[in-house]
Each structure stands twice: as structure tokens, then as C-alpha cells.
Design an enzyme around this catalytic site. Sequence first.
Site, PDB file in Angstrom:
ATOM      1  N   GLY A  13     100.004  37.542  24.653  1.00 27.35           N
ATOM      2  CA  GLY A  13     100.292  36.100  24.607  1.00 27.35           C
ATOM      3  C   GLY A  13      99.123  35.286  24.094  1.00 27.35           C
ATOM      4  O   GLY A  13      98.874  34.179  24.574  1.00 27.35           O
ATOM      5  N   SER A 146      96.526  33.218  38.544  1.00 22.18           N
ATOM      6  CA  SER A 146      96.522  31.761  38.744  1.00 22.18           C
ATOM      7  C   SER A 146      96.150  31.495  40.197  1.00 22.18           C
ATOM      8  O   SER A 146      96.400  32.352  41.059  1.00 22.18           O
ATOM      9  CB  SER A 146      97.919  31.194  38.456  1.00 22.18           C
ATOM     10  OG  SER A 146      98.021  29.883  38.994  1.00 22.18           O
ATOM     11  N   TYR A 160     106.616  31.824  40.553  1.00 24.19           N
ATOM     12  CA  TYR A 160     105.446  32.031  39.676  1.00 24.19           C
ATOM     13  C   TYR A 160     104.292  32.576  40.514  1.00 24.19           C
ATOM     14  O   TYR A 160     103.688  33.610  40.172  1.00 24.19           O
ATOM     15  CB  TYR A 160     105.082  30.694  39.040  1.00 24.19           C
ATOM     16  CG  TYR A 160     103.813  30.657  38.220  1.00 24.19           C
ATOM     17  CD1 TYR A 160     103.592  31.561  37.183  1.00 24.19           C
ATOM     18  CD2 TYR A 160     102.830  29.677  38.460  1.00 24.19           C
ATOM     19  CE1 TYR A 160     102.430  31.499  36.417  1.00 24.19           C
ATOM     20  CE2 TYR A 160     101.685  29.609  37.694  1.00 24.19           C
ATOM     21  CZ  TYR A 160     101.481  30.515  36.677  1.00 24.19           C
ATOM     22  OH  TYR A 160     100.337  30.447  35.927  1.00 24.19           O
ATOM     23  N   LYS A 164     102.412  36.347  40.450  1.00 22.89           N
ATOM     24  CA  LYS A 164     100.961  36.543  40.244  1.00 22.89           C
ATOM     25  C   LYS A 164     100.372  37.325  41.426  1.00 22.89           C
ATOM     26  O   LYS A 164      99.543  38.221  41.239  1.00 22.89           O
ATOM     27  CB  LYS A 164     100.260  35.192  40.098  1.00 22.89           C
ATOM     28  CG  LYS A 164     100.629  34.408  38.841  1.00 22.89           C
ATOM     29  CD  LYS A 164     100.173  35.085  37.571  1.00 22.89           C
ATOM     30  CE  LYS A 164     100.183  34.131  36.368  1.00 22.89           C
ATOM     31  NZ  LYS A 164      99.899  34.800  35.101  1.00 22.89           N
TER      32      LYS A 164
HETATM   33  N1  LIG Z   1      97.970  26.600  31.497  1.00 23.37           N
HETATM   34  C1  LIG Z   1      97.477  26.549  32.730  1.00 23.37           C
HETATM   35  O1  LIG Z   1      97.175  25.479  33.269  1.00 23.37           O
HETATM   36  C2  LIG Z   1      97.255  27.821  33.485  1.00 23.37           C
HETATM   37  C3  LIG Z   1      96.656  27.763  34.745  1.00 23.37           C
HETATM   38  C4  LIG Z   1      96.449  28.947  35.439  1.00 23.37           C
HETATM   39  C5  LIG Z   1      96.822  30.153  34.877  1.00 23.37           C
HETATM   40  N2  LIG Z   1      97.401  30.184  33.658  1.00 23.37           N
HETATM   41  C6  LIG Z   1      97.798  31.467  33.094  1.00 23.37           C
HETATM   42  O2  LIG Z   1      97.236  31.628  31.805  1.00 23.37           O
HETATM   43  C7  LIG Z   1      98.089  32.436  31.005  1.00 23.37           C
HETATM   44  C8  LIG Z   1      98.355  31.756  29.671  1.00 23.37           C
HETATM   45  O3  LIG Z   1      98.842  30.452  29.886  1.00 23.37           O
HETATM   46  P1  LIG Z   1      98.936  29.394  28.687  1.00 23.37           P
HETATM   47  O4  LIG Z   1      98.899  28.042  29.309  1.00 23.37           O
HETATM   48  O5  LIG Z   1      97.966  29.711  27.610  1.00 23.37           O
HETATM   49  O6  LIG Z   1     100.427  29.683  28.149  1.00 23.37           O
HETATM   50  P2  LIG Z   1     101.102  29.328  26.758  1.00 23.37           P
HETATM   51  O7  LIG Z   1     102.553  29.216  27.005  1.00 23.37           O
HETATM   52  O8  LIG Z   1     100.400  28.165  26.101  1.00 23.37           O
HETATM   53  O9  LIG Z   1     100.814  30.592  25.845  1.00 23.37           O
HETATM   54  C9  LIG Z   1     101.269  31.856  26.252  1.00 23.37           C
HETATM   55  C10 LIG Z   1     101.743  32.660  25.044  1.00 23.37           C
HETATM   56  O10 LIG Z   1     102.402  33.808  25.590  1.00 23.37           O
HETATM   57  C11 LIG Z   1     103.472  34.142  24.742  1.00 23.37           C
HETATM   58  N3  LIG Z   1     104.465  34.919  25.456  1.00 23.37           N
HETATM   59  C12 LIG Z   1     105.390  34.466  26.348  1.00 23.37           C
HETATM   60  N4  LIG Z   1     106.197  35.474  26.756  1.00 23.37           N
HETATM   61  C13 LIG Z   1     105.752  36.600  26.122  1.00 23.37           C
HETATM   62  C14 LIG Z   1     106.195  37.947  26.108  1.00 23.37           C
HETATM   63  N5  LIG Z   1     107.236  38.335  26.847  1.00 23.37           N
HETATM   64  N6  LIG Z   1     105.531  38.841  25.332  1.00 23.37           N
HETATM   65  C15 LIG Z   1     104.475  38.446  24.567  1.00 23.37           C
HETATM   66  N7  LIG Z   1     104.025  37.160  24.537  1.00 23.37           N
HETATM   67  C16 LIG Z   1     104.657  36.258  25.304  1.00 23.37           C
HETATM   68  C17 LIG Z   1     104.020  32.820  24.273  1.00 23.37           C
HETATM   69  O11 LIG Z   1     104.735  32.963  23.049  1.00 23.37           O
HETATM   70  C18 LIG Z   1     102.746  31.962  24.156  1.00 23.37           C
HETATM   71  O12 LIG Z   1     102.278  31.904  22.809  1.00 23.37           O
HETATM   72  C19 LIG Z   1      99.344  32.699  31.851  1.00 23.37           C
HETATM   73  O13 LIG Z   1      99.269  33.962  32.470  1.00 23.37           O
HETATM   74  C20 LIG Z   1      99.302  31.604  32.893  1.00 23.37           C
HETATM   75  O14 LIG Z   1      99.969  31.985  34.066  1.00 23.37           O
HETATM   76  C21 LIG Z   1      97.623  29.050  32.940  1.00 23.37           C
END
Ligand SMILES: NC(=O)c1ccc[n+]([C@@H]2O[C@H](COP(=O)([O-])OP(=O)(O)OC[C@H]3O[C@@H](n4cnc5c(N)ncnc54)[C@H](O)[C@@H]3O)[C@@H](O)[C@H]2O)c1
Length: 254
Positions: A13, A146, A160, A164
Site C-alpha cells: 500500500g 495504529s 479497525y 490491528k
Molecule cells: N492515516 C492515518 O492517520 C493513520 C494513523 C494510524 C495508522 N495508520 C495506518 O497507516 C497505514 C497507511 O495508511 P494511509 O493513511 O497511508 O492510507 P491510504 O489509504 O492513504 O493509503 C493506503 C494505500 O493502500 C492501498 N491498498 C488498500 N487496500 C490494499 C490491498 N488490499 N492491497 C494492496 N494495497 C492496498 C491503497 O490503494 C492506498 O494507496 C494503514 O495501515 C493505517 O492503518 C494510518
Amino acid sequence: MKVLEGKVALVTGSGRGVGLGIAQELAEAGADVVINDLHADRAEEGAAEIRSLGVKAAPAAFDITDLAGVRRGVDQAEAQLGKIDILVNNAGLPDSGFEMGSFRESDPSVWHLWIDLNIYGSLNMIWTVLPGMVERKWGRIIQISSGVGSRGILGGNSIYGGSKAGIEGALRHIAIEEARNGVSVNSIAPGLMQNAAYRQDPNDTRPGTLGAVPMGRLCDPRWVGACAVWLCSEKGGFVTGQTIHVNGGTIHGR
Ligand SMILES: NC(=O)c1ccc[n+]([C@@H]2O[C@H](COP(=O)([O-])OP(=O)(O)OC[C@H]3O[C@@H](n4cnc5c(N)ncnc54)[C@H](O)[C@@H]3O)[C@@H](O)[C@H]2O)c1
């Protein structure tokens, strides 16, 4: 010599957001990087971004929830860049969106989206690359978790957070199973990220807002990546089975 020179990393991702920030840090530390994403265009753009940092990069468009697709995607990526030394399981937010509401009001038909992605998707990836790491006696596995995997908050995160917490739990066991095989296994739990649309009012102290972060600022994806680089380095290699919170001191939930 850079700390990760000669290593090949795969970040799931990583076409945008947190994953791209992690990939950029790994690349600046010298690693060649496989940019996985569900969307081919994002994987291509991410790989181009990484190449501009002076290392090799390969786009790898596949769905991590499809085990056969994972095997094919990893084989193709390894044919281009070499065997995977570092796996960062970052994909964790389903394409269909984030808000779920309270558990009591939730729709059971969507629960699986979170479980499929964070548990099955992450396990598919680990199960595919781990035997090679063990054979070569060197590997690093990092799960992007997270804060909601460790604590309850108001905000519609029950499934969610459960997904995790579930994968973190499995990783703690895998870490111990592989501790003598040169493979470390850890989770990084980021706090509120700059790349997500949070309320930016510092006086609003509700969970999910900037004011709930003691340091009063949101997390840059690069800081998550910097933590990953350290865990992947030789000197960070004594840490295993842990969850590291990169969150500006956020510990409370209400
Ligand atoms: N954004 C936040 O505030 C935040 C906070 C804590 C943790 N996280 C964690 O960080 C990670 C990334 O978050 P983000 O905000 O960058 O997300 P995002 O949605 O901006 O990007 C994630 C990417 O993952 C890809 N994706 C989704 N399903 C997929 C699959 N089945 N196979 C391959 N790729 C896939 C999507 O196409 C996307 O480009 C996640 O695990 C999320 O739980 C995010």
C-alpha cells in the site's frame, strides 16, 4: 555506506500516504524498494518517486488479501530486484473508506474488510516472504498498526482497532518463533497523520483531533519511515516482538 544498502524492501500500500513516506526513508537509507499497491497507477507513480532518490524500484500491483496474487506479485518483484529482505505491511485502510460508526450501529457485512486487510492480508505477505528470510538468516518484518490497536477511543474504530490488535498479537508470537533465525518482527503504531483529514483546531481535545496530541502536531509519514529504517538496521536488530508508538505522546482515550 548507507545502513540499508544491498537490501530489498517491499512496502504494501505504498503508492501514497504513510507507505510512500516509509518507502522514501528506506530508499534514502540505501534500500531498493518494491512499491505494492492495489492501484497500478499509484504503484507506478510511487516507484518513479523512489527511483528519483537514486535506488532501484519496482511497481507491484496486487491485492494483498489474495494469497495466490501475493505469490505471483512477490515472485515478479523478486525477479526484478532480488529477494525480499524487508517487508513492511502498511496497507491497512480499505479502499471503501474509514468511518464505521459505533459497533452497536455497525453493519456486520463490512466487518470483514478490516479483518481481511489487516489480518489475512498481512499474514499472506508474511507467510510468503518469511521462509526465504529464514533460509538466508536475515529478515525484517514491520507491521504498521495504529494507536487504536492498543486503546479504546470514541470514533468508530472497534473493528479497525480489533484487526490491528489481532495482527499485533500474531506478530508477537512469530517474533519469538523466528528470534534465532535472524528475523526481527515488530509493529509501529503511528498516531494522527498529516496525510489524513483531521480537525486541526488545537483547542479541540477530542480523540482524533490535533488537540488530543500532547506535542500539538500531526505525524509526518517520514517519521514512521525513520523508525522503520532504525528497526531494519543492524543496530536496531536486537528489538523484536514490540509495538513502537510514534504519536507525539498520545496515550489517552475517552
Ligand atoms: N492515516 C492515518 O492517520 C493513520 C494513523 C494510524 C495508522 N495508520 C495506518 O497507516 C497505514 C497507511 O495508511 P494511509 O493513511 O497511508 O492510507 P491510504 O489509504 O492513504 O493509503 C493506503 C494505500 O493502500 C492501498 N491498498 C488498500 N487496500 C490494499 C490491498 N488490499 N492491497 C494492496 N494495497 C492496498 C491503497 O490503494 C492506498 O494507496 C494503514 O495501515 C493505517 O492503518 C494510518
